[in-house]
Motif scaffolding. Structure first.
Motif, PDB file in Angstrom:
ATOM      1  N   PHE A 175     -17.099  29.903  31.451  1.00  0.00           N
ATOM      2  CA  PHE A 175     -16.372  30.087  33.255  1.00  0.00           C
ATOM      3  C   PHE A 175     -17.871  31.554  33.346  1.00  0.00           C
ATOM      4  CE2 PHE A 175     -16.173  32.595  36.393  1.00  0.00           C
ATOM      5  CZ  PHE A 175     -16.149  32.062  37.915  1.00  0.00           C
ATOM      6  N   SER A 176     -17.547  31.915  32.297  1.00  0.00           N
ATOM      7  CA  SER A 176     -18.813  33.181  31.951  1.00  0.00           C
ATOM      8  C   SER A 176     -20.356  32.271  32.034  1.00  0.00           C
ATOM      9  CB  SER A 176     -18.537  34.153  31.203  1.00  0.00           C
ATOM     10  OG  SER A 176     -17.512  34.926  31.141  1.00  0.00           O
ATOM     11  N   ALA A 177     -20.331  31.368  31.140  1.00  0.00           N
ATOM     12  CA  ALA A 177     -22.038  31.004  30.790  1.00  0.00           C
ATOM     13  C   ALA A 177     -22.448  30.581  32.171  1.00  0.00           C
ATOM     14  CB  ALA A 177     -21.895  30.205  29.579  1.00  0.00           C
ATOM     15  N   THR A 178     -21.822  29.479  32.928  1.00  0.00           N
ATOM     16  CA  THR A 178     -22.030  29.073  33.856  1.00  0.00           C
ATOM     17  C   THR A 178     -22.170  29.418  34.823  1.00  0.00           C
ATOM     18  OG1 THR A 178     -20.818  26.448  33.341  1.00  0.00           O
ATOM     19  CG2 THR A 178     -21.683  27.188  35.138  1.00  0.00           C
ATOM     20  N   SER A 179     -21.270  30.735  35.134  1.00  0.00           N
ATOM     21  CA  SER A 179     -21.657  31.582  35.575  1.00  0.00           C
ATOM     22  C   SER A 179     -23.474  32.486  35.862  1.00  0.00           C
ATOM     23  CB  SER A 179     -21.201  32.882  36.577  1.00  0.00           C
ATOM     24  OG  SER A 179     -19.576  32.373  36.831  1.00  0.00           O
ATOM     25  N   TYR A 180     -23.671  32.519  34.652  1.00  0.00           N
ATOM     26  CA  TYR A 180     -25.003  33.238  34.567  1.00  0.00           C
ATOM     27  C   TYR A 180     -25.921  32.549  35.207  1.00  0.00           C
ATOM     28  CZ  TYR A 180     -28.541  35.482  32.206  1.00  0.00           C
ATOM     29  OH  TYR A 180     -29.750  36.337  31.958  1.00  0.00           O
ATOM     30  N   LEU A 181     -25.221  30.829  34.872  1.00  0.00           N
ATOM     31  CA  LEU A 181     -27.066  30.321  34.859  1.00  0.00           C
ATOM     32  C   LEU A 181     -27.209  30.475  36.307  1.00  0.00           C
ATOM     33  CD1 LEU A 181     -26.241  27.776  32.396  1.00  0.00           C
ATOM     34  CD2 LEU A 181     -27.857  29.248  31.983  1.00  0.00           C
ATOM     35  N   VAL A 182     -26.298  29.774  36.901  1.00  0.00           N
ATOM     36  CA  VAL A 182     -25.993  29.800  38.687  1.00  0.00           C
ATOM     37  C   VAL A 182     -26.587  31.170  39.332  1.00  0.00           C
ATOM     38  CG1 VAL A 182     -24.890  29.552  40.566  1.00  0.00           C
ATOM     39  CG2 VAL A 182     -23.971  28.720  39.085  1.00  0.00           C
ATOM     40  N   LYS A 183     -26.269  32.681  38.614  1.00  0.00           N
ATOM     41  CA  LYS A 183     -26.777  33.871  38.942  1.00  0.00           C
ATOM     42  C   LYS A 183     -28.633  33.868  38.843  1.00  0.00           C
ATOM     43  CE  LYS A 183     -22.183  35.844  38.986  1.00  0.00           C
ATOM     44  NZ  LYS A 183     -21.538  37.379  38.390  1.00  0.00           N
ATOM     45  N   TYR A 208     -16.424  25.127  33.535  1.00  0.00           N
ATOM     46  CA  TYR A 208     -17.984  25.355  33.556  1.00  0.00           C
ATOM     47  C   TYR A 208     -17.716  24.325  35.421  1.00  0.00           C
ATOM     48  CZ  TYR A 208     -21.097  20.942  34.601  1.00  0.00           C
ATOM     49  OH  TYR A 208     -21.604  19.898  34.983  1.00  0.00           O
ATOM     50  N   ARG A 209     -16.677  23.558  35.018  1.00  0.00           N
ATOM     51  CA  ARG A 209     -16.648  23.136  36.584  1.00  0.00           C
ATOM     52  C   ARG A 209     -16.296  24.469  37.598  1.00  0.00           C
ATOM     53  NH1 ARG A 209     -11.356  20.684  36.892  1.00  0.00           N
ATOM     54  NH2 ARG A 209     -10.591  22.610  37.279  1.00  0.00           N
ATOM     55  N   ASP A 210     -15.243  25.361  37.566  1.00  0.00           N
ATOM     56  CA  ASP A 210     -14.703  26.024  38.071  1.00  0.00           C
ATOM     57  C   ASP A 210     -15.532  27.489  38.439  1.00  0.00           C
ATOM     58  OD1 ASP A 210     -12.147  24.591  38.150  1.00  0.00           O
ATOM     59  OD2 ASP A 210     -11.606  26.103  36.891  1.00  0.00           O
ATOM     60  N   ALA A 211     -17.041  27.160  37.947  1.00  0.00           N
ATOM     61  CA  ALA A 211     -18.095  28.569  37.817  1.00  0.00           C
ATOM     62  C   ALA A 211     -18.656  27.596  38.788  1.00  0.00           C
ATOM     63  CB  ALA A 211     -18.413  28.676  36.657  1.00  0.00           C
ATOM     64  N   LEU A 212     -18.640  25.852  38.732  1.00  0.00           N
ATOM     65  CA  LEU A 212     -19.790  25.687  39.914  1.00  0.00           C
ATOM     66  C   LEU A 212     -19.623  25.880  41.248  1.00  0.00           C
ATOM     67  CD1 LEU A 212     -20.884  22.412  37.514  1.00  0.00           C
ATOM     68  CD2 LEU A 212     -22.243  24.521  38.826  1.00  0.00           C
ATOM     69  N   VAL A 213     -17.978  25.637  41.250  1.00  0.00           N
ATOM     70  CA  VAL A 213     -17.096  25.242  42.646  1.00  0.00           C
ATOM     71  C   VAL A 213     -17.115  26.826  43.497  1.00  0.00           C
ATOM     72  CG1 VAL A 213     -15.092  25.070  43.880  1.00  0.00           C
ATOM     73  CG2 VAL A 213     -15.369  23.691  42.389  1.00  0.00           C
ATOM     74  N   GLN A 214     -17.184  27.681  42.688  1.00  0.00           N
ATOM     75  CA  GLN A 214     -17.053  29.762  42.788  1.00  0.00           C
ATOM     76  C   GLN A 214     -17.992  29.461  43.182  1.00  0.00           C
ATOM     77  OE1 GLN A 214     -16.357  33.362  40.703  1.00  0.00           O
ATOM     78  NE2 GLN A 214     -14.188  32.504  41.350  1.00  0.00           N
ATOM     79  N   ALA A 215     -19.480  28.942  42.952  1.00  0.00           N
ATOM     80  CA  ALA A 215     -20.154  29.660  43.479  1.00  0.00           C
ATOM     81  C   ALA A 215     -20.974  28.093  44.634  1.00  0.00           C
ATOM     82  CB  ALA A 215     -21.609  28.852  42.234  1.00  0.00           C
TER      83      ALA A 215
END
Length: 351
Positions: A175-183, A208-215
């Motif tokens: 989650f942290s890694a994917t969120s960072y990529l999005v940011k 991974y999926r939840d980080a995308l959805v949250q963004a």
């Protein structure tokens, strides 16, 4: 005799009305026991799951304390993460006078079964294991528990057996890694995940999926691939990067897969991270030996090993009930390096 207790030479001797020495000679193929009797004893021993305890044999009639031994099964020695876990187990075990029998399943189910049987034979104090990718049947693990041998899973845990476990926080790490990529501006993030249905694989994909959805980004199934080694990454990545809607980032299940992905991107003329960002999961030595250095999730393998060994030793010494199920989670940490775009603001968690 309970079905859950290991058969002993004494049990076999009483069944046939012979001495323990005769049973020992028969099992060792001695000519001092006639061939028919020898065959009957060996067949009976095999049928009743008798395992000669080599360690106990070496200590028989000795006043020394029994050897305190822990069995460890590693899927592959080559991975930095598994070697760091072994280091953690050994460091914790040696402080309390324990030794290790460290083995590798080579990702083979049959070999994993044989290793568990060997640990039963040696009556180890406990077994620490990460199951192989092939494993879908769990009788060999249950047999250890039934015989009173404490079992601890790490990394790839087994949902089919009720046993203690120590894992890193795979969900939060992904989650942290994917969120960072999005940011950092990435919007089409490909996921290279584990083959097979493992708890570890599900947790990382869900993060991974939840980080995308949250963004507010859709989780695109066409960007999700079974790919968990460098060879496969180098094989499938070229076609993915030739797509008109190619991804602008990859989140990979381990560092080797990430490094293979980055290698392909650079050789196709893409800039890392300007054209495509790449993030791994492990933080092994290879993460700082590539160019650019790899952004990755640190798993803290030594801590995982230390916790697993402590659970086994506490149970062996009666400090914790053998049937108590312990679940420990080791926190991960995102380590940001040159393979991803810089974050517009300093990270609060010091990545």
């Amino acid at each position: 005799m309970s079905e859950l207790q290991p058969t002993t030479m004494k049990d076999i001797a009483e069944h046939f009305g012979v001495s323990i020495a005769t049973v020992s000679r028969a099992l060792n193929g001695s000519d001092r026991v006639n061939e028919e009797k020898r065959r009957m004893i060996c067949d009976y021993a095999h049928k009743h799951n008798f395992y000669p305890n080599d360690i106990a044999k070496s200590l028989r009639n000795s006043r020394r304390q029994p050897i305190k031994m822990i069995g460890v099964i590693v899927p592959e020695f080559a991975h930095y993460y598994f070697s760091s876990i072994l280091n953690g187990i050994e460091a914790a075990a040696s402080k309390r006078g324990y030794r290790l029998i460290a083995t590798t399943s080579r990702e083979l189910y049959e070999r994993e079964v044989q290793l568990c049987q060997m640990f039963e034979a040696h009556q180890v104090c406990g077994v620490i294991v990460s199951q192989s990718k092939q494993t879908t049947s769990y009788e060999h693990f249950q047999s250890l528990i039934d015989r009173g041998i404490p079992l601890v899973f790490y990394d790839r845990i087994c949902s089919g057996v009720d046993a203690s476990l120590v894992v890193c926080d795979d969900y939060q790490g992904a989650f942290s890694a994917t969120s960072y990529l999005v940011k950092t501006g990435c919007k089409r993030i490909a996921y290279y995940g584990m083959k097979g249905k493992t708890v570890l694989g599900r947790n990382r994909y869900n993060g991974y999926r939840d980080a995308l959805v949250q963004a507010g980004l859709a989780a695109d199934p066409s960007l999700v691939f079974e790919c968990d080694n460098r060879e496969d990454a180098e094989r499938i990545t070229p076609d993915i990067l030739r797509r008109d809607d190619r991804p602008d980032a990859f989140f990979c299940v381990n560092d080797d897969t990430a490094i293979g992905t980055m290698y392909v991107a650079k050789h196709m003329g893409l800039r890392v991270p300007e054209d495509v960002s790449v993030c791994g999961f492990t933080n092994g030595q290879r993460a700082i030996a590539c160019d650019p250095q790899l952004t990755t999730v640190e798993q803290r393998g030594a801590k995982v090993g230390e916790e697993a060994a402590t659970i086994i030793m506490d149970k062996a010494e009666g400090l914790s009930p053998k049937d108590k199920i312990e679940k420990r989670v080791v926190r991960t940490r995102l380590v940001v390096r040159g393979s991803t775009r810089p974050h517009p603001q300093p990270l609060p968690y010091g990545g």
